[in-house]
Design an enzyme around this catalytic site. Structure first.
Site, PDB file in Angstrom:
ATOM      1  N   LYS A   1     -57.120 -12.909  44.404  1.00 34.93           N
ATOM      2  CA  LYS A   1     -57.792 -11.894  45.217  1.00 34.93           C
ATOM      3  C   LYS A   1     -57.260 -11.988  46.640  1.00 34.93           C
ATOM      4  CE  LYS A   1     -62.319 -10.354  46.812  1.00 34.93           C
ATOM      5  NZ  LYS A   1     -63.772 -10.441  46.613  1.00 34.93           N
TER       6      LYS A   1
ATOM      7  N   LYS B   1     -56.500  -8.506  42.267  1.00 35.28           N
ATOM      8  CA  LYS B   1     -57.216  -7.541  43.100  1.00 35.28           C
ATOM      9  C   LYS B   1     -56.707  -7.542  44.523  1.00 35.28           C
ATOM     10  CE  LYS B   1     -61.937  -7.024  44.672  1.00 35.28           C
ATOM     11  NZ  LYS B   1     -63.202  -7.699  44.764  1.00 35.28           N
TER      12      LYS B   1
HETATM   13  C1  PBG Z   1     -67.191  -9.439  47.329  1.00 33.28           C
HETATM   14  C2  PBG Z   1     -66.436  -8.384  46.640  1.00 33.28           C
HETATM   15  C3  PBG Z   1     -65.587  -7.451  47.261  1.00 33.28           C
HETATM   16  C4  PBG Z   1     -65.187  -6.576  46.265  1.00 33.28           C
HETATM   17  C5  PBG Z   1     -65.753  -6.977  45.059  1.00 33.28           C
HETATM   18  N1  PBG Z   1     -66.517  -8.138  45.301  1.00 33.28           N
HETATM   19  C6  PBG Z   1     -65.244  -7.256  48.694  1.00 33.28           C
HETATM   20  C7  PBG Z   1     -64.774  -8.354  49.533  1.00 33.28           C
HETATM   21  O1  PBG Z   1     -64.284  -9.379  49.052  1.00 33.28           O
HETATM   22  O2  PBG Z   1     -64.908  -8.208  50.734  1.00 33.28           O
HETATM   23  C8  PBG Z   1     -64.302  -5.389  46.535  1.00 33.28           C
HETATM   24  C9  PBG Z   1     -64.338  -4.304  45.580  1.00 33.28           C
HETATM   25  C10 PBG Z   1     -63.798  -3.015  46.068  1.00 33.28           C
HETATM   26  O3  PBG Z   1     -63.261  -2.894  47.196  1.00 33.28           O
HETATM   27  O4  PBG Z   1     -63.902  -2.064  45.297  1.00 33.28           O
HETATM   28  N2  PBG Z   1     -67.067 -10.726  46.946  1.00 33.28           N
END
Ligand code: PBG
Length: 301
Positions: free
Chosen positions: A173, A227
Protein backbone atom coordinates in the site's frame (compact mmCIF):
# COMPACT_ATOMS: atom_id res chain seq x y z
CA UNK A 1 -14.21 -10.20 -16.29
CA UNK A 2 -17.28 -11.15 -14.29
CA UNK A 3 -19.16 -9.89 -11.23
CA UNK A 4 -17.46 -12.54 -9.12
CA UNK A 5 -14.18 -10.66 -9.59
CA UNK A 6 -15.46 -7.74 -7.54
CA UNK A 7 -15.56 -6.50 -3.98
CA UNK A 8 -17.97 -3.67 -3.29
CA UNK A 9 -16.93 -0.98 -0.78
CA UNK A 10 -19.78 0.47 1.30
CA UNK A 11 -19.55 3.66 3.35
CA UNK A 12 -21.57 3.71 6.56
CA UNK A 13 -23.02 6.61 8.52
CA UNK A 14 -24.87 6.87 11.77
CA UNK A 15 -28.56 7.66 11.97
CA UNK A 16 -31.46 6.18 10.08
CA UNK A 17 -33.00 6.40 6.65
CA UNK A 18 -30.14 8.29 5.11
CA UNK A 19 -28.36 7.86 1.79
CA UNK A 20 -25.87 10.68 1.51
CA UNK A 21 -23.99 11.59 -1.64
CA UNK A 22 -20.23 12.17 -1.55
CA UNK A 23 -19.30 15.27 -3.44
CA UNK A 24 -15.99 14.10 -4.89
CA UNK A 25 -17.33 10.66 -5.84
CA UNK A 26 -20.42 11.04 -8.05
CA UNK A 27 -22.54 7.88 -7.87
CA UNK A 28 -21.18 6.75 -4.49
CA UNK A 29 -23.14 7.18 -1.25
CA UNK A 30 -22.92 6.76 2.48
CA UNK A 31 -25.69 4.61 3.93
CA UNK A 32 -27.20 4.28 7.36
CA UNK A 33 -27.39 0.68 8.51
CA UNK A 34 -31.13 0.47 7.92
CA UNK A 35 -30.60 1.48 4.28
CA UNK A 36 -27.70 -0.80 3.28
CA UNK A 37 -30.08 -3.52 2.09
CA UNK A 38 -30.69 -1.30 -0.92
CA UNK A 39 -27.12 -1.71 -2.15
CA UNK A 40 -26.55 -5.24 -0.79
CA UNK A 41 -29.70 -6.73 -2.34
CA UNK A 42 -28.47 -5.57 -5.69
CA UNK A 43 -24.94 -6.84 -5.07
CA UNK A 44 -26.32 -10.29 -4.30
CA UNK A 45 -28.52 -10.22 -7.38
CA UNK A 46 -25.41 -9.41 -9.41
CA UNK A 47 -23.45 -12.19 -7.68
CA UNK A 48 -20.85 -9.94 -6.12
CA UNK A 49 -19.16 -12.21 -3.56
CA UNK A 50 -18.10 -9.65 -0.94
CA UNK A 51 -18.63 -6.18 0.45
CA UNK A 52 -16.03 -4.06 2.29
CA UNK A 53 -17.31 -1.86 5.11
CA UNK A 54 -15.96 1.62 5.85
CA UNK A 55 -17.42 3.78 8.63
CA UNK A 56 -17.70 7.54 8.78
CA UNK A 57 -17.34 8.00 12.51
CA UNK A 58 -18.82 11.05 14.18
CA UNK A 59 -16.12 13.50 15.26
CA UNK A 60 -17.41 13.41 18.82
CA UNK A 61 -16.48 9.71 18.97
CA UNK A 62 -12.92 10.20 17.77
CA UNK A 63 -9.94 10.56 20.08
CA UNK A 64 -6.16 10.29 19.83
CA UNK A 65 -6.13 6.55 20.58
CA UNK A 66 -9.09 5.64 18.37
CA UNK A 67 -10.94 3.85 21.15
CA UNK A 68 -14.18 3.72 19.15
CA UNK A 69 -12.46 1.01 17.06
CA UNK A 70 -12.90 -1.33 20.04
CA UNK A 71 -16.51 -0.45 20.78
CA UNK A 72 -18.71 -3.44 20.01
CA UNK A 73 -21.52 -1.03 19.19
CA UNK A 74 -19.56 0.94 16.63
CA UNK A 75 -20.94 1.36 13.11
CA UNK A 76 -18.95 -1.47 11.55
CA UNK A 77 -19.87 -3.97 14.28
CA UNK A 78 -23.55 -3.11 14.05
CA UNK A 79 -23.44 -3.37 10.26
CA UNK A 80 -21.76 -6.80 10.34
CA UNK A 81 -24.40 -8.11 12.71
CA UNK A 82 -27.22 -6.69 10.60
CA UNK A 83 -25.82 -8.07 7.33
CA UNK A 84 -25.19 -11.54 8.77
CA UNK A 85 -28.63 -11.63 10.32
CA UNK A 86 -30.34 -10.66 7.10
CA UNK A 87 -28.22 -12.41 4.49
CA UNK A 88 -26.49 -15.27 6.33
CA UNK A 89 -23.68 -16.38 4.07
CA UNK A 90 -25.09 -15.07 0.82
CA UNK A 91 -22.39 -12.42 0.74
CA UNK A 92 -19.01 -12.13 2.41
CA UNK A 93 -17.97 -9.26 4.63
CA UNK A 94 -14.54 -7.72 4.63
CA UNK A 95 -13.46 -5.11 7.20
CA UNK A 96 -10.49 -2.81 7.35
CA UNK A 97 -8.16 -3.21 10.28
CA UNK A 98 -6.73 0.27 10.91
CA UNK A 99 -7.42 3.15 13.25
CA UNK A 100 -7.85 6.08 10.88
CA UNK A 101 -11.67 6.18 10.91
CA UNK A 102 -11.49 6.51 14.68
CA UNK A 103 -8.52 8.74 15.50
CA UNK A 104 -8.82 12.49 15.93
CA UNK A 105 -5.51 12.92 14.05
CA UNK A 106 -6.62 10.72 11.13
CA UNK A 107 -3.63 8.37 11.27
CA UNK A 108 -3.85 4.58 11.07
CA UNK A 109 -1.79 4.14 14.21
CA UNK A 110 -1.11 5.59 17.64
CA UNK A 111 1.20 8.58 17.96
CA UNK A 112 3.85 9.35 20.54
CA UNK A 113 6.24 12.30 20.26
CA UNK A 114 5.04 12.95 16.72
CA UNK A 115 5.79 9.42 15.55
CA UNK A 116 3.54 6.52 14.70
CA UNK A 117 4.34 3.82 17.23
CA UNK A 118 4.30 0.48 15.44
CA UNK A 119 4.21 -2.13 18.19
CA UNK A 120 1.74 -0.37 20.49
CA UNK A 121 -0.54 0.12 17.49
CA UNK A 122 -0.46 -3.60 16.71
CA UNK A 123 -1.89 -4.39 20.14
CA UNK A 124 -4.95 -2.30 19.32
CA UNK A 125 -5.20 -3.77 15.81
CA UNK A 126 -5.21 -7.29 17.26
CA UNK A 127 -8.14 -6.37 19.49
CA UNK A 128 -9.95 -4.67 16.63
CA UNK A 129 -9.45 -7.84 14.56
CA UNK A 130 -10.78 -10.10 17.31
CA UNK A 131 -13.81 -7.87 17.80
CA UNK A 132 -14.66 -7.80 14.09
CA UNK A 133 -14.17 -11.57 13.87
CA UNK A 134 -16.47 -12.06 16.84
CA UNK A 135 -19.16 -9.99 15.12
CA UNK A 136 -18.97 -12.27 12.08
CA UNK A 137 -16.53 -10.63 9.67
CA UNK A 138 -15.27 -13.16 7.09
CA UNK A 139 -12.15 -11.40 5.86
CA UNK A 140 -10.01 -9.05 7.91
CA UNK A 141 -8.08 -6.57 5.84
CA UNK A 142 -5.30 -4.82 7.73
CA UNK A 143 -4.76 -1.62 5.76
CA UNK A 144 -2.67 0.11 8.41
CA UNK A 145 0.80 -0.90 7.12
CA UNK A 146 2.36 -1.45 10.55
CA UNK A 147 5.21 -3.97 10.41
CA UNK A 148 4.56 -7.42 11.84
CA UNK A 149 0.83 -7.10 12.36
CA UNK A 150 -0.22 -10.02 10.15
CA UNK A 151 1.58 -12.61 12.29
CA UNK A 152 0.21 -11.19 15.53
CA UNK A 153 -3.34 -11.00 14.20
CA UNK A 154 -3.20 -14.53 12.76
CA UNK A 155 -1.94 -15.93 16.03
CA UNK A 156 -4.61 -14.18 18.08
CA UNK A 157 -7.37 -15.31 15.70
CA UNK A 158 -6.24 -18.94 15.82
CA UNK A 159 -5.99 -18.88 19.59
CA UNK A 160 -9.54 -17.58 19.87
CA UNK A 161 -10.96 -20.20 17.53
CA UNK A 162 -11.30 -17.93 14.52
CA UNK A 163 -9.16 -20.17 12.31
CA UNK A 164 -11.62 -19.72 9.47
CA UNK A 165 -11.42 -15.95 9.40
CA UNK A 166 -9.17 -15.01 6.51
CA UNK A 167 -6.61 -12.25 6.28
CA UNK A 168 -6.30 -10.09 3.22
CA UNK A 169 -3.23 -8.02 3.83
CA UNK A 170 -2.86 -4.63 2.25
CA UNK A 171 0.76 -5.61 1.78
CA UNK A 172 1.79 -3.17 -0.92
CA UNK A 173 0.00 0.00 0.00
CA UNK A 174 1.60 3.16 -1.24
CA UNK A 175 1.44 6.59 0.38
CA UNK A 176 -0.77 8.03 -2.30
CA UNK A 177 -2.61 11.20 -3.17
CA UNK A 178 -5.19 9.00 -4.87
CA UNK A 179 -6.81 8.36 -1.47
CA UNK A 180 -8.05 11.95 -1.18
CA UNK A 181 -11.76 11.38 -1.92
CA UNK A 182 -11.88 8.36 0.44
CA UNK A 183 -10.64 10.49 3.31
CA UNK A 184 -13.38 12.91 2.41
CA UNK A 185 -15.91 10.05 2.40
CA UNK A 186 -14.96 8.75 5.85
CA UNK A 187 -14.37 12.22 7.24
CA UNK A 188 -10.69 11.83 8.10
CA UNK A 189 -9.44 14.40 5.61
CA UNK A 190 -9.84 17.58 7.60
CA UNK A 191 -8.32 16.04 10.67
CA UNK A 192 -5.33 14.32 9.05
CA UNK A 193 -2.15 15.87 10.39
CA UNK A 194 0.87 15.44 8.16
CA UNK A 195 1.07 12.48 5.80
CA UNK A 196 1.34 8.69 6.01
CA UNK A 197 4.76 8.36 4.45
CA UNK A 198 6.44 6.81 7.49
CA UNK A 199 4.27 3.69 7.26
CA UNK A 200 2.83 3.55 3.75
CA UNK A 201 5.24 2.87 0.90
CA UNK A 202 7.23 5.29 -1.20
CA UNK A 203 5.84 5.24 -4.75
CA UNK A 204 9.37 5.32 -6.13
CA UNK A 205 9.97 1.78 -4.84
CA UNK A 206 9.00 -1.48 -6.49
CA UNK A 207 11.24 -4.13 -4.88
CA UNK A 208 10.01 -3.04 -1.46
CA UNK A 209 6.54 -4.24 -2.48
CA UNK A 210 7.93 -7.73 -2.99
CA UNK A 211 9.62 -7.68 0.40
CA UNK A 212 6.41 -6.51 2.09
CA UNK A 213 4.41 -9.23 0.36
CA UNK A 214 6.96 -11.93 1.25
CA UNK A 215 6.84 -10.94 4.91
CA UNK A 216 3.05 -10.90 5.05
CA UNK A 217 2.76 -14.31 3.38
CA UNK A 218 5.27 -15.72 5.82
CA UNK A 219 3.26 -14.26 8.69
CA UNK A 220 0.07 -15.92 7.46
CA UNK A 221 -1.74 -13.70 4.96
CA UNK A 222 -4.19 -15.63 2.77
CA UNK A 223 -4.34 -12.93 0.11
CA UNK A 224 -2.52 -9.69 -0.56
CA UNK A 225 -3.64 -6.34 -1.88
CA UNK A 226 -1.87 -3.84 -4.09
CA UNK A 227 -3.10 -0.29 -3.75
CA UNK A 228 -3.74 2.09 -5.51
CA UNK A 229 -4.56 0.14 -8.67
CA UNK A 230 -4.13 1.57 -12.12
CA UNK A 231 -0.89 3.51 -11.51
CA UNK A 232 0.54 0.31 -9.96
CA UNK A 233 -0.30 -2.38 -12.53
CA UNK A 234 3.40 -3.24 -12.73
CA UNK A 235 3.35 -4.09 -9.03
CA UNK A 236 0.25 -6.29 -9.39
CA UNK A 237 1.93 -8.16 -12.19
CA UNK A 238 5.23 -8.71 -10.46
CA UNK A 239 3.60 -9.78 -7.17
CA UNK A 240 1.38 -12.23 -9.04
CA UNK A 241 4.28 -13.66 -11.03
CA UNK A 242 6.56 -14.02 -8.08
CA UNK A 243 4.22 -15.40 -5.42
CA UNK A 244 1.37 -17.25 -7.15
CA UNK A 245 -1.09 -16.39 -4.42
CA UNK A 246 -4.34 -14.46 -4.68
CA UNK A 247 -3.45 -10.86 -5.49
CA UNK A 248 -6.20 -8.28 -5.11
CA UNK A 249 -6.17 -4.78 -6.50
CA UNK A 250 -7.94 -1.68 -5.24
CA UNK A 251 -9.21 0.85 -7.74
CA UNK A 252 -9.11 3.59 -5.14
CA UNK A 253 -11.27 6.63 -4.60
CA UNK A 254 -9.07 9.04 -6.56
CA UNK A 255 -9.06 6.76 -9.58
CA UNK A 256 -12.84 6.45 -9.37
CA UNK A 257 -13.22 10.16 -8.91
CA UNK A 258 -11.03 11.10 -11.88
CA UNK A 259 -12.79 8.67 -14.19
CA UNK A 260 -16.32 9.48 -13.02
CA UNK A 261 -15.89 13.23 -13.06
CA UNK A 262 -14.30 13.08 -16.49
CA UNK A 263 -17.24 11.04 -17.80
CA UNK A 264 -19.66 13.49 -16.23
CA UNK A 265 -17.88 16.38 -17.93
CA UNK A 266 -17.88 14.42 -21.21
CA UNK A 267 -14.09 14.54 -21.43
CA UNK A 268 -14.09 10.79 -22.10
CA UNK A 269 -16.92 8.34 -22.74
CA UNK A 270 -17.95 5.71 -20.23
CA UNK A 271 -16.12 2.91 -22.03
CA UNK A 272 -13.09 3.98 -19.98
CA UNK A 273 -14.64 2.19 -17.00
CA UNK A 274 -14.50 -1.29 -18.48
CA UNK A 275 -11.10 -0.53 -20.00
CA UNK A 276 -9.75 0.40 -16.57
CA UNK A 277 -11.22 -2.73 -14.97
CA UNK A 278 -9.97 -5.10 -17.66
CA UNK A 279 -6.51 -3.62 -17.13
CA UNK A 280 -6.50 -5.02 -13.59
CA UNK A 281 -7.51 -8.43 -14.85
CA UNK A 282 -4.86 -8.33 -17.55
CA UNK A 283 -2.21 -7.45 -14.98
CA UNK A 284 -3.15 -10.57 -13.02
CA UNK A 285 -5.48 -9.34 -10.27
CA UNK A 286 -7.65 -12.11 -8.81
CA UNK A 287 -10.16 -9.66 -7.39
CA UNK A 288 -10.83 -5.97 -7.75
CA UNK A 289 -12.14 -3.63 -5.10
CA UNK A 290 -14.03 -0.98 -7.03
CA UNK A 291 -16.65 1.67 -6.38
CA UNK A 292 -18.14 0.63 -9.73
CA UNK A 293 -19.00 -2.83 -8.37
CA UNK A 294 -22.59 -1.85 -7.57
CA UNK A 295 -23.17 -1.06 -11.26
CA UNK A 296 -21.20 -3.98 -12.68
CA UNK A 297 -24.23 -5.47 -14.44
CA UNK A 298 -24.51 -2.40 -16.68
CA UNK A 299 -20.76 -2.06 -17.14
CA UNK A 300 -20.28 -5.65 -18.29
CA UNK A 301 -23.21 -5.39 -20.66
C1 PBG B 1 -7.40 3.53 5.62
C2 PBG B 1 -7.78 3.26 4.23
C3 PBG B 1 -7.60 4.13 3.15
C4 PBG B 1 -8.21 3.53 2.06
C5 PBG B 1 -8.73 2.31 2.46
N1 PBG B 1 -8.43 2.13 3.82
C6 PBG B 1 -7.02 5.50 3.09
C7 PBG B 1 -5.71 5.81 3.67
O1 PBG B 1 -4.87 4.94 3.88
O2 PBG B 1 -5.51 6.98 3.94
C8 PBG B 1 -8.27 4.18 0.70
C9 PBG B 1 -9.31 3.73 -0.20
C10 PBG B 1 -9.61 4.64 -1.33
O3 PBG B 1 -8.95 5.69 -1.54
O4 PBG B 1 -10.54 4.31 -2.05
N2 PBG B 1 -6.61 2.67 6.29
Amino acid sequence: LSPSDFILPIFLIDGSNKKESIKSMPGVYRYTINRISQIIDKAIRNEIPMVALFPKTKNSLKNDIGSESLNENNLVCRAIIEIKKRYKNQIGIMCDVALDPYTSHGHDGLIKSNQIINDETIKVLVNQSLLQAEMGCDVLAPSDMMDGRIGKIRKALDKSNYQNVQILSYAAKYASSFYGPFRDAVGSKGSLKGDKKTYQMDFRNSDEALREVALDIKEGADMVMVKPGMPYLDIIKSVKEKFKIPVFAYQVSGEYSLISNAIQKKLVNDDVVIESLIAFKRAGANAIVSYYADRIDKILK
